[in-house]
Enzyme design. Structure first.
Site, mmCIF file in Angstrom:
data_model
loop_
_atom_site.group_PDB
_atom_site.id
_atom_site.type_symbol
_atom_site.label_atom_id
_atom_site.label_comp_id
_atom_site.label_asym_id
_atom_site.label_seq_id
_atom_site.Cartn_x
_atom_site.Cartn_y
_atom_site.Cartn_z
ATOM 1 N N ASP A 5 35.056 45.515 47.451
ATOM 2 C CA ASP A 5 36.190 46.074 46.716
ATOM 3 C C ASP A 5 37.444 45.327 47.133
ATOM 4 O O ASP A 5 37.465 44.696 48.187
ATOM 5 C CB ASP A 5 36.366 47.553 47.087
ATOM 6 C CG ASP A 5 35.371 48.424 46.352
ATOM 7 O OD1 ASP A 5 35.228 48.249 45.129
ATOM 8 O OD2 ASP A 5 34.724 49.264 47.015
ATOM 9 N N LYS A 11 47.875 37.012 32.492
ATOM 10 C CA LYS A 11 48.709 38.008 31.853
ATOM 11 C C LYS A 11 47.943 39.318 31.738
ATOM 12 O O LYS A 11 46.715 39.281 31.822
ATOM 13 C CB LYS A 11 49.149 37.531 30.483
ATOM 14 C CG LYS A 11 47.976 37.248 29.535
ATOM 15 C CD LYS A 11 48.476 36.862 28.188
ATOM 16 C CE LYS A 11 48.638 38.067 27.298
ATOM 17 N NZ LYS A 11 47.375 38.551 26.718
ATOM 18 N N LYS A 44 46.684 24.784 24.889
ATOM 19 C CA LYS A 44 46.118 24.295 23.619
ATOM 20 C C LYS A 44 46.749 22.947 23.257
ATOM 21 O O LYS A 44 47.968 22.787 23.340
ATOM 22 C CB LYS A 44 46.377 25.314 22.497
ATOM 23 C CG LYS A 44 45.597 26.621 22.668
ATOM 24 C CD LYS A 44 45.884 27.573 21.519
ATOM 25 C CE LYS A 44 45.340 28.964 21.799
ATOM 26 N NZ LYS A 44 43.940 29.167 21.446
ATOM 27 N N GLU A 46 45.046 37.475 13.691
ATOM 28 C CA GLU A 46 43.646 37.539 14.129
ATOM 29 C C GLU A 46 42.865 38.391 13.150
ATOM 30 O O GLU A 46 43.394 39.365 12.597
ATOM 31 C CB GLU A 46 43.561 38.161 15.523
ATOM 32 C CG GLU A 46 44.224 37.322 16.594
ATOM 33 C CD GLU A 46 43.932 37.870 17.977
ATOM 34 O OE1 GLU A 46 43.036 37.357 18.646
ATOM 35 O OE2 GLU A 46 44.602 38.844 18.373
ATOM 36 N N ASP A 78 51.174 42.300 24.190
ATOM 37 C CA ASP A 78 49.972 41.494 24.400
ATOM 38 C C ASP A 78 50.228 40.019 24.074
ATOM 39 O O ASP A 78 49.808 39.142 24.819
ATOM 40 C CB ASP A 78 48.833 42.044 23.530
ATOM 41 C CG ASP A 78 47.509 41.335 23.761
ATOM 42 O OD1 ASP A 78 47.224 40.951 24.909
ATOM 43 O OD2 ASP A 78 46.750 41.157 22.787
ATOM 44 N N HIS A 98 52.684 34.423 24.366
ATOM 45 C CA HIS A 98 52.315 33.304 23.491
ATOM 46 C C HIS A 98 53.399 32.979 22.445
ATOM 47 O O HIS A 98 53.798 31.826 22.290
ATOM 48 C CB HIS A 98 51.010 33.595 22.744
ATOM 49 C CG HIS A 98 49.884 34.027 23.634
ATOM 50 N ND1 HIS A 98 49.737 33.575 24.926
ATOM 51 C CD2 HIS A 98 48.834 34.855 23.430
ATOM 52 C CE1 HIS A 98 48.654 34.121 25.456
ATOM 53 N NE2 HIS A 98 48.087 34.905 24.572
ATOM 54 N N LYS A 142 46.218 42.236 14.570
ATOM 55 C CA LYS A 142 44.752 42.233 14.591
ATOM 56 C C LYS A 142 44.278 42.702 13.224
ATOM 57 O O LYS A 142 45.004 43.385 12.499
ATOM 58 C CB LYS A 142 44.238 43.198 15.661
ATOM 59 C CG LYS A 142 44.748 42.844 17.062
ATOM 60 C CD LYS A 142 43.621 42.505 17.998
ATOM 61 C CE LYS A 142 44.109 42.197 19.384
ATOM 62 N NZ LYS A 142 43.661 40.911 19.900
#
Ligand code: BG6
Length: 507
Positions: A104, A169, A203, A237, A256, A261, A359
């Site tokens: 742990d 992140k 990327k 997405e 998120d 990004h 999304k």
């Protein structure tokens, strides 16, 4: 001693960059990110000959595994997800350096075992005491793991060796928590030992933003308020939240991906030319432009958040966000977010940057569209240019990587009609090499100590400073809007642009 010939000292950037003696310790090795991205990336680097022969990989997790079980798990991950072909001799060599430490995060004994394992690897594999610790763990465990590393003297760099921390992140959930976290991390690691991952920066197409802007003469003269009407940054997405309810609910689309990004894409698109292509110069320019970002006064009119409702996605029925397993049916978490930002400087004054992400949208696409003003005067009559849109330069980040320039052209025929056409650069057609995965690039950079592609503390904090007022506004005002799965988002987002006399691109 430095040589007197600066040309001889300059590193040829076309040569392969190969990591020196080193190892990687992954905390949270049984997680999704580790299996789908990190383990395959390590194999792909080894396969490309970019890791040292004795490279070592230590997994740390609670699971009751032996070294062999861990190696089996890596093998399965590599077989399933690696980018490059499987080669037995590469695997044999890589698996020699694989170890597993069971425990742990609050288990002192396990951290002592980790220390011993690292020393054994130094002797057996020649890792030279150079280790990177990859914290692929839920954020609530960051402070504990970092403090354990300190307590067991694992962050100490002795006799020219290095120790580095790689942090995934989300880096905090607002400015205050990000500052707290930065403090904890910097009590243990010096700034140049900390590598914060924003995988978008790994990327190829994202790195190409700087090449496109600063290695050419064509674009920069028009890259400003005199020619640009607005900029649209889209990260769409088609997937839902999948099995990530525990992480996603309460975080939402803006935290998120906009905080990291999308704001990094904005920074690269809008920043001034750095004095050099190095970490300090890049961070200085990114920090400057993020510091100049301004939120419009009326957040009700310039931000939209929404949740996906049931619908059809890729020919299959999709449930709404509130019906997803593990989601509180009263959740107000955003799965779609759109914001309008402005940049208070001479280059961009008055040019809106529209950012959107969601999304379960129409399809997976990330792009930056720089949309130019219409010609100030047209000698053609109105009917000739009815079908002509605005000129645009579109940087296609993924999946169809490349750049498109859209402009008007005469339609062949006896009358004069001007319509949009496009000129395309596609990576697949122009280059024979395929692009490495973002995580390959970033893990290699960590091992090389190259910090160019990692956001600094200031960038992370400035990004939260931009997002915090929006999140606070949303928390106080009403519920998220809805959009049908498989569509391009809520009508409120279309209205937001329509109020400015503009519309979103349909990529
Ligand atoms: C991650 C987000 O950072 O990026 C995910 O947490 C998202 O929600 C992912 O799905 C998208 O990454 P990519 O590289 O597939 O665009």
């Amino acid at each position: 001693m430095s040589s007197s010939n600066p040309l001889r000292d300059a590193q040829d950037r076309r040569l392969p960059r190969i990591a020196g003696p080193s190892g990687l310790v992954i905390f949270g090795v049984t997680g999704d990110l580790s299996r789908k991205k990190l383990m395959p990336a390590v194999y792909d680097l080894a396969n490309r000959g970019l890791l040292p022969p004795g490279f070592s990989l230590i997994g740390f997790a609670r699971r009751e595994w032996e070294d062999e079980d861990f190696a089996d798990e890596v093998y399965r991950a590599v077989k399933e997800h690696s980018r490059t072909p499987f080669r037995d001799e590469v695997w044999q060599q890589l698996s020699q350096g694989m170890r597993f430490v069971q425990g742990d995060f609050d288990d002192d004994e396990a951290f002592e075992t980790l220390k011993k394992t690292m020393q054994e690897l130094d002797a057996a594999q020649g890792t030279g005491s150079n280790f990177a610790f990859y914290l692929s763990v839920p954020p609530k465990f960051f402070p504990l793991v970092v403090q354990q590393l300190k307590k067991h003297n694992l962050a100490d760099q002795k006799d020219g060796s290095w120790r580095r921390a790689v942090i995934e992140k989300p880096f905090g959930h607002d400015l205050a928590s990000a500052k707290d976290l930065n403090e904890i991390v910097h009590e243990v690691f010096a700034p140049d030992q900390v590598f914060r991952i924003d995988h978008y920066l790994g990327k190829e197409t994202v790195q190409n933003i700087l090449a496109l802007r600063f290695a050419n003469t064509l674009f920069e003269p028009v890259w400003n308020r005199s020619y640009v009407d607005h900029v649209q940054i889209t990260m769409a997405e088609d997937i839902g939240i999948g099995g990530r309810a525990g992480y996603y609910d309460g975080i939402g689309a803006a935290r998120d991906v906009i905080q990291n990004h999308l704001l990094q894409l904005l920074a690269l698109t809008a920043m001034e030319e750095p004095a050099a292509f190095d970490a300090n110069a890049l961070a200085a320019e990114k920090t400057k432009v993020l510091g100049a970002v301004r939120l419009p006064k009326d957040l009700a009119k310039s931000t939209v958040r929404a949740q996906y409702a049931a619908g059809w996605q890729g020919g299959a029925k999709a449930v709404g966000y509130l019906e997803e397993e593990g989601i509180d049916p009263k959740s107000t978490t955003d799965t779609y977010a759109a914001v309008k930002l402005e940049i208070d400087n001479r280059r961009w004054a008055g040019v809106p940057f529209y950012l959107r992400t969601g999304k379960r949208l129409g399809r997976r696409v990330t792009e930056i569209a720089v949309v130019f003003q219409r010609a100030p005067h047209s000698p053609f009559d109105h009917t000739a240019t009815e079908e002509l849109g605005q000129n645009a330069l579109v940087i296609r980040v993924q999946p169809d990587e490349g750049v498109t320039l859209r402009f008007g052209s005469k339609v062949p025929g006896t009358s004069l009609e001007v319509r949009d056409v496009s000129m395309d650069f596609a990576y697949g057609e122009s280059f024979t090499e395929s692009s490495p995965e973002a995580y390959e690039r970033l893990i290699l950079d960590v091992l090389l100590g190259d910090a160019n592609l990692f956001p600094r503390t200031e960038e992370v904090e400035l990004s939260w400073k931009i997002l915090d007022p929006i999140e606070q506004f949303w928390a106080k005002h009403g519920k998220p809007a809805q959009y049908e799965s498989g569509t391009w988002g809520p009508v409120e987002a279309d209205d937001m642009l329509a109020r400015d006399g503009r519309s979103w691109r349909r990529p």
